[in-house]
Design a protein around this motif. Structure first.
Motif, short mmCIF file in Angstrom:
data_model
loop_
_atom_site.label_atom_id
_atom_site.label_comp_id
_atom_site.label_asym_id
_atom_site.label_seq_id
_atom_site.Cartn_x
_atom_site.Cartn_y
_atom_site.Cartn_z
N GLU A 162 -0.71 -2.51 -5.45
CA GLU A 162 0.38 -1.88 -4.69
C GLU A 162 0.09 -0.41 -4.43
OE1 GLU A 162 5.26 -1.28 -5.00
OE2 GLU A 162 4.12 -2.31 -6.61
N PHE A 163 -0.43 0.27 -5.44
CA PHE A 163 -0.72 1.70 -5.27
C PHE A 163 -1.87 1.91 -4.28
CE2 PHE A 163 -3.11 5.51 -6.41
CZ PHE A 163 -2.11 6.47 -6.38
N ILE A 164 -2.96 1.15 -4.44
CA ILE A 164 -4.12 1.33 -3.56
C ILE A 164 -3.78 0.97 -2.12
CG2 ILE A 164 -6.43 0.48 -3.06
CD1 ILE A 164 -6.40 2.39 -5.37
N GLU A 165 -3.05 -0.12 -1.93
CA GLU A 165 -2.72 -0.55 -0.57
C GLU A 165 -1.86 0.49 0.14
OE1 GLU A 165 -0.92 -4.33 -1.00
OE2 GLU A 165 -2.80 -5.40 -1.35
N GLY A 166 -0.89 1.09 -0.56
CA GLY A 166 -0.06 2.12 0.06
C GLY A 166 -0.88 3.32 0.48
N PHE A 167 -1.80 3.73 -0.39
CA PHE A 167 -2.63 4.89 -0.06
C PHE A 167 -3.58 4.58 1.10
CE2 PHE A 167 -6.71 7.11 -0.72
CZ PHE A 167 -6.29 8.40 -0.40
#
Length: 552
Positions: A162-167
């Motif tokens: 979730e964190f990587i995809e948002g960034f």
């Protein structure tokens, strides 16, 4: 009457005259002449006898030579017949063996692969440890080990993704805002692939692999050229392809000479007599190789790294961390560095879609082994990562609830990772482990993958790997595999291609093969100790005696 008397008297006178007793001196030379004649006749007879003996000897010699020649010819004929019979028998045996091998590979149906007893000639001198008597963890130990050491890693993947995809969404949006749609490449939305998105990631730090498809500006388009469309491609280049830059709805660079009948006095200014396209200076702006119409992987890497750097500088003020490249020889190997000292790696991989399928051409593979580097900068590796994720997702729905197929892959990947840190990397990778699991999913019934059969299926996976190593043959799961369901939507050219051997490198690199086999058996020998070390708090009632492993 007088005439008759005259005749009688004449006869009597003639007889008296010729009588030898009445005239002895006249006939004295007759005996001498007869002796001379007899002597000459005897000499002539002796000559004739000598000549006859010589002729008989000559005839005997010629007969002996003729008999010797006939004997040699007969022996040669017999040898030729024996050689022809042996050649025919050898050919028939070879054909029979090939038929048996094809039948064994393509038509043999069984619940599980056979475990080899080991080829002494193949293993001679490898320094590997025999598998006889080797203990493997039992079902309770493996279950506790999985719950304690692997499930926790799996639980963290959702937050990391979730964190990587948002960034990455923000980063790619900034990249698009900086690109000129008329002249620059157009970047599409990312696609998550590999272990993080297939729910079997075990290595830390967790690593996301994201495909980033890109397309050329109008009116250009990419024309993929698969290796299976040409029979002249060598074996070690199978699985690769080239990307040609052409104009949409036209030939290369938009030339229409192939679609229009030119007169005899007319000449195409773009094509030579060999009908080849002359590249223009604009092709370098489209990331093509020099004097070529094919896309260059090095040009793509430079463009992608430059574009990512510009995009990060545009949004860096919004984030409380730094972004850096972790591998300069990979186009999108990035690493987020927090103020606390922790970091979070991820890979953005520029890819090109192959027609309308889920196949993608990859310019560079992260963590690519040095012995699998590409020969030419215009060679692109064909990736089936999207198909693999889809196949695992569809298969999981048909398996029992809580199936152990991904658990087997995670434990094998964990053991391989620990072994690589002890003895260094070998020719065996996690992709080989996943390929072996995909083959087993087709060989085994769905009911064989229940959670309680974890240790048995792990044994099957390791057995399959050992058999493949001994034979130096591990076929790609999708290429040339007619057993893959047609509902997967694979291109027909890929389905009908010759099977691709992922272990073909071992045939040429003997030292790599020795190291890989040694490392594999060392991993199996260390498996019980590693599982016990990471499962120190196994309940007493579950600590049963280890089972003996069947010879792999």
């Amino acid at each position: 009457m007088a005439m008759g008397l005259f005749r009688v008297c004449l006869v009597v006178v003639t007889a008296i005259i010729n009588h030898p007793l009445l005239f002895p001196r006249e006939n004295a030379t007759v005996p001498e002449n007869e002796e001379e004649i007899i002597r000459k006749m005897q000499e002539h007879q002796e000559k004739l006898q000598l000549e006859q003996l010589r002729l008989e000897e000559e005839v005997a010699r010629l007969a002996a030579e003729k008999e010797a020649l006939e004997r040699v010819a007969e022996e040669g004929k017999q040898q030729n017949e024996a050689r022809a019979a042996w050649d025919l028998w050898s050919t028939l045996c070879m054909i029979l063996f090939l038929i048996i091998e094809v039948w064994r590979q393509d038509h043999q149906d069984g619940p599980s692969p056979e475990c080899p007893g080991g080829d002494e000639d193949e293993l001679h001198g490898l320094g590997s440890t025999p598998l006889r008597g080797l203990t493997l963890p039992d079902k309770a130990t493996l279950s506790h080990f999985y719950e304690r050491c692997i499930r926790g890693v799996t639980a963290d993947t959702a937050r990391t993704r979730e964190f990587i995809e948002g960034f990455v969404d923000d980063l790619l949006e900034a990249l698009r805002s900086l690109c000129n749609r008329d002249t620059d490449m157009e970047v599409e939305d990312f696609i998550g692939v590999d272990s993080m998105y297939e729910n079997w990631q075990v290595d830390r730090p967790l690593l996301c692999d994201l495909f980033v498809p890109f397309t050329p500006p109008e009116p250009y388009r990419f024309h993929p050229e698969l290796w299976c469309s040409s029979r002249s491609v060598p074996l070690h280049r199978q699985g690769y392809g080239k990307i040609k830059v052409v104009q949409a709805d036209a030939d290369a660079l938009g030339c229409v000479c192939g679609k229009t009948k030119l007169g005899e006095d007319m000449l195409c200014l773009l094509h030579s007599k060999n009908n080849t396209v002359q590249p223009s200076g604009k092709m370098e702006d489209l990331l093509c190789s020099r004097d070529s119409l094919h896309l260059d992987t090095m040009q793509v890497m430079k463009w992608f790294q430059t574009a990512l750097t510009r995009a990060w500088h545009r949004i860096a003020h919004k984030y409380d961390f730094d972004l850096a490249f972790s591998q300069l020889d990979s186009p999108g190997s990035l690493k987020i560095k927090f103020r606390s000292g922790k970091f979070m790696p991820f890979n953005l991989i520029p890819v090109i879609q192959c027609d309308d399928s889920d196949l993608y051409f990859v310019s560079h593979l992260p963590r690519e082994p040095s012995w699998e580097t590409m020969d030419s900068s215009t060679d692109w590796l064909l990736s089936f990562a999207v198909y693999e994720r889809h196949f695992l997702r569809v298969t999981s729905k048909a398996l029992p609830e809580g199936s152990c197929h991904l658990s087997c892959l995670q434990i094998a990947s964990f053991l391989l990772s620990k072994q690589s840190r002890l003895t260094g990397p070998s020719g065996l990778s996690t992709y080989h482990l996943k390929t072996a699991l995909l083959h087993l999913l087709l060989l085994r019934r769905a009911t064989d993958w229940k959670a309680g059969q974890l240790n048995a299926r792990l044994h099957d996976l390791l057995c399959f790997l050992e058999k493949s190593l001994l034979e130096k043959k591990l076929h790609h799961f999708f290429i040339g595999n007619r057993k893959v369901p047609e509902t997967m939507g694979l291109p027909e050219a890929v389905r009908r291609a010759e099977p691709l051997n992922l272990f073909r490198t071992f045939v040429l690199h003997r030292s790599l093969y020795r190291k890989t086999v040694d490392s594999f058996y060392e991993m199996l020998k260390n498996a019980p100790a590693l599982v016990s070390e990471y499962s120190l708090h196994v309940p007493v009632d579950h600590a049963s005696l280890p089972q003996k492993a069947v010879i792999l």
